[in-house]
Write an enzyme that holds these catalytic residues in place. Structure first.
Site, short mmCIF file in Angstrom:
data_model
loop_
_atom_site.label_atom_id
_atom_site.label_comp_id
_atom_site.label_asym_id
_atom_site.label_seq_id
_atom_site.Cartn_x
_atom_site.Cartn_y
_atom_site.Cartn_z
N HIS A 263 1.28 -1.21 0.08
CA HIS A 263 0.04 0.06 -0.04
C HIS A 263 0.94 1.50 -0.30
CE1 HIS A 263 -3.18 2.61 1.23
NE2 HIS A 263 -4.05 2.11 0.22
N ASP A 320 -7.48 -5.54 0.07
CA ASP A 320 -8.33 -6.62 -0.67
C ASP A 320 -7.95 -7.95 -0.91
OD1 ASP A 320 -9.45 -4.83 -2.31
OD2 ASP A 320 -7.42 -3.54 -3.07
N1 CMC Z 1 3.77 -7.72 -4.42
C1 CMC Z 1 5.83 -7.82 -3.98
N2 CMC Z 1 6.22 -7.47 -3.95
C2 CMC Z 1 4.98 -5.30 -3.98
C3 CMC Z 1 3.84 -5.28 -4.29
C4 CMC Z 1 3.65 -6.58 -3.50
N3 CMC Z 1 2.09 -6.68 -3.93
N4 CMC Z 1 3.85 -4.09 -3.62
C5 CMC Z 1 4.91 -3.43 -3.80
N5 CMC Z 1 5.82 -4.76 -3.41
C6 CMC Z 1 7.38 -4.30 -4.30
C7 CMC Z 1 7.63 -3.38 -5.96
O1 CMC Z 1 7.96 -4.74 -6.43
C8 CMC Z 1 8.27 -2.21 -5.29
O2 CMC Z 1 10.02 -3.45 -4.84
P1 CMC Z 1 11.17 -2.77 -5.93
O3 CMC Z 1 11.35 -1.52 -5.21
O4 CMC Z 1 11.99 -3.79 -5.33
O5 CMC Z 1 10.70 -2.36 -7.56
C9 CMC Z 1 8.66 -1.70 -4.05
O6 CMC Z 1 7.53 -3.06 -3.18
C10 CMC Z 1 6.85 -0.26 -4.51
O7 CMC Z 1 6.49 -0.85 -4.79
P2 CMC Z 1 5.54 0.50 -5.63
O8 CMC Z 1 4.77 -0.36 -6.84
O9 CMC Z 1 5.92 1.23 -6.04
O10 CMC Z 1 4.98 0.83 -4.49
P3 CMC Z 1 3.23 1.41 -4.71
O11 CMC Z 1 3.45 2.79 -3.98
O12 CMC Z 1 3.45 2.60 -6.34
O13 CMC Z 1 2.61 0.57 -4.78
C11 CMC Z 1 0.58 -0.49 -4.85
C12 CMC Z 1 1.10 0.91 -4.44
C13 CMC Z 1 -0.85 -0.82 -4.07
C14 CMC Z 1 0.21 -0.15 -6.42
C15 CMC Z 1 1.79 -1.68 -4.78
O14 CMC Z 1 1.51 -2.25 -3.56
C16 CMC Z 1 1.27 -3.18 -6.27
O15 CMC Z 1 1.01 -2.96 -6.72
N6 CMC Z 1 0.38 -3.85 -4.86
C17 CMC Z 1 -0.32 -4.96 -5.49
C18 CMC Z 1 -2.10 -5.10 -5.90
C19 CMC Z 1 -2.89 -4.13 -4.81
O16 CMC Z 1 -3.33 -5.08 -3.62
N7 CMC Z 1 -3.57 -3.36 -4.62
C20 CMC Z 1 -4.95 -3.22 -3.71
C21 CMC Z 1 -4.08 -1.97 -3.33
S1 CMC Z 1 -5.37 -1.23 -1.56
C22 CMC Z 1 -6.92 -1.46 -2.30
C23 CMC Z 1 -7.19 -0.07 -2.74
O17 CMC Z 1 -6.67 1.10 -2.27
O18 CMC Z 1 -7.02 -0.16 -3.65
#
Ligand code: CMC
Length: 384
Positions: A263, A320
């Site tokens: 998140h 989720d």
């Molecule tokens: N599984 C594995 N690695 C992860 C995950 C995950 N679910 N989420 C983040 N990371 C890693 C990502 O690979 C990255 O690693 P690195 O720095 O080595 O490249 C690091 O953590 C930062 O990730 P990011 O995507 O840049 O972080 P963000 O703040 O932009 O992303 C997020 C937040 C929710 C988009 C992301 O955690 C994600 O894609 N999660 C999976 C999808 C998900 O469950 N989304 C629902 C969010 S909560 C409900 C809502 O608001 O809708």
């Protein structure tokens, strides 16, 4: 003089867009408050209508006020034939989120107050949208299951009526308890992507139907609301608790995201995921084999992810992750999870619009241009 180098915050990370008294997400401590009330207390004691009143008006309703909002929501539930026709036409062709987006947009045609931007009209329209988005989602599910439009039952509360319109049968206590909690937990979450999308559309002074249609569009993606469906599909693909370790290992090794984890704001366990997980565990006595399998997979995956990425990387289960198995226990098909998220979140979207319009300013950020300038126009014949 050269322009100063702009700072780009990718994904608007860390950028504040407004002041708001609607919702506090305490990401460091894993706490969530709607208008100051902890989410746990609301999930335990409240219902969707009361939470909607709270979000829209800033305080809990008194007895008569709660009665009134229940009446207002109930009186708007019945869908115009034109909206039912859109659902019938798209059924089997479009994803339910696409049909929801189209049908919600079309609701504006049936509301004589659509262009009236006065606060009183916007409040009335908000209640009509919140009411009707639920009816649309229920009807999408009903038609997909081969049924016909079910007229709403005014004697039922908002969530019970949603289940009634979906199944043409009032929900049993277990289904109702699950769905009541899910509607409350998903109702609001500050300036997340879909709320921001809603606010960007609304900040142009486009009407609230346009704004909420934008919110639905933004919610659909698997990085946001669509993650609940993606997480359950992942559990389905894993298939058995024994396969979980291999699947997660290989996902992490391949730098693949595990849906339902991580998140932007929570760097601690998402309090909503805690509530839903506890709920899932409480459903185990008498659970179907399918639910037991999903639960075992989910708990195993959670343990692995928390050990690997929890405290070290701030990646914890989000709202989720456990939602899918819990919806399954209420008999909800997977492609309705995100539309139900939207039905509930419509309350938060509307609350943000009502608040933002009190002191509106157009959202208009900047891009750092990296292209060329002053190129000479070449007629098409000379471009070979
Ligand atoms: N599984 C594995 N690695 C992860 C995950 C995950 N679910 N989420 C983040 N990371 C890693 C990502 O690979 C990255 O690693 P690195 O720095 O080595 O490249 C690091 O953590 C930062 O990730 P990011 O995507 O840049 O972080 P963000 O703040 O932009 O992303 C997020 C937040 C929710 C988009 C992301 O955690 C994600 O894609 N999660 C999976 C999808 C998900 O469950 N989304 C629902 C969010 S909560 C409900 C809502 O608001 O809708």
């Amino acid at each position: 003089m050269a322009d100063s180098e702009p700072t780009i915050s990718k994904g608007l990370e860390g950028v504040y867009i407004a002041e708001s008294s609607i919702c506090k997400v305490d990401g460091q401590n894993g706490r969530l408050y709607y208008r100051g009330y902890p989410i746990d207390a609301l999930a335990k004691h409240s219902d969707f209508e009361e939470v909607t009143y709270l979000l829209l008006n800033g305080r809990l309703p008194k007895g008569k006020e709660l009665e009134d909002i229940k009446k207002q929501l109930a009186s708007a539930r019945d869908l115009p034939q034109g909206i039912i026709d859109i659902i019938l036409e798209q059924s089997g062709k479009a994803d339910p989120m696409d049909t929801l987006r189209t049908a919600t947009s079309a609701l504006s045609a049936y509301d004589p107050e659509t262009p009236d931007m006065s606060p009183a009209a916007n409040m009335r329209k908000s209640l009509r949208i919140i009411s009707r988005v639920s009816s649309i989602v229920a009807t999408i599910g009903r038609v997909a299951a081969g049924g016909k439009y079910v007229k709403p039952d005014d004697s039922l509360g908002h969530v019970a009526n949603f289940m009634y319109m979906l199944n043409h049968k009032a929900p049993d206590k277990r289904q109702l308890d699950i769905m009541r909690d899910m509607f409350i937990i998903h109702a609001e979450h500050s300036s997340n992507a879909s709320t921001f999308g809603t606010m960007v559309a609304g900040s142009t002074l486009a009407d609230i139907y346009s704004a909420i249609t934008a919110g639905i569009s933004v919610l659909k993606g698997p990085l946001h609301g669509g993650a609940d469906e993606a997480a359950l599909r992942m559990m389905k693909q894993i298939g058995s608790p024994e396969n979980t370790e291999k699947y997660i290992e290989s996902a992490l090794a391949g730098k693949q995201k595990v849906m339902g984890f991580g998140h932007r704001v929570y760097k601690a366990y998402d309090p909503r995921a805690k509530i839903i997980k506890a709920y899932l565990i409480s459903l185990q006595p008498g659970a179907s084999q399918e639910l037991k399998t999903y639960t075992a997979i989910a708990l195993k995956a959670e343990k692995m992810m928390v050990e690997r990425l929890g405290a070290s990387h701030g990646i914890w289960p989000n709202v989720d992750f456990f939602a899918g198995p819990v919806y399954t226990a209420a008999g909800i098909p997977v492609n309705l999870f995100t539309p139900i998220f939207a039905a509930s979140r419509s309350a938060g979207w509307a609350a943000h619009m009502l608040e933002y319009w009190q002191n509106n300013r157009l959202f208009r950020p900047l891009e750092k241009y990296t292209g060329q300038v002053d190129l000479k126009y070449v007629p098409i014949k000379e471009r070979e």
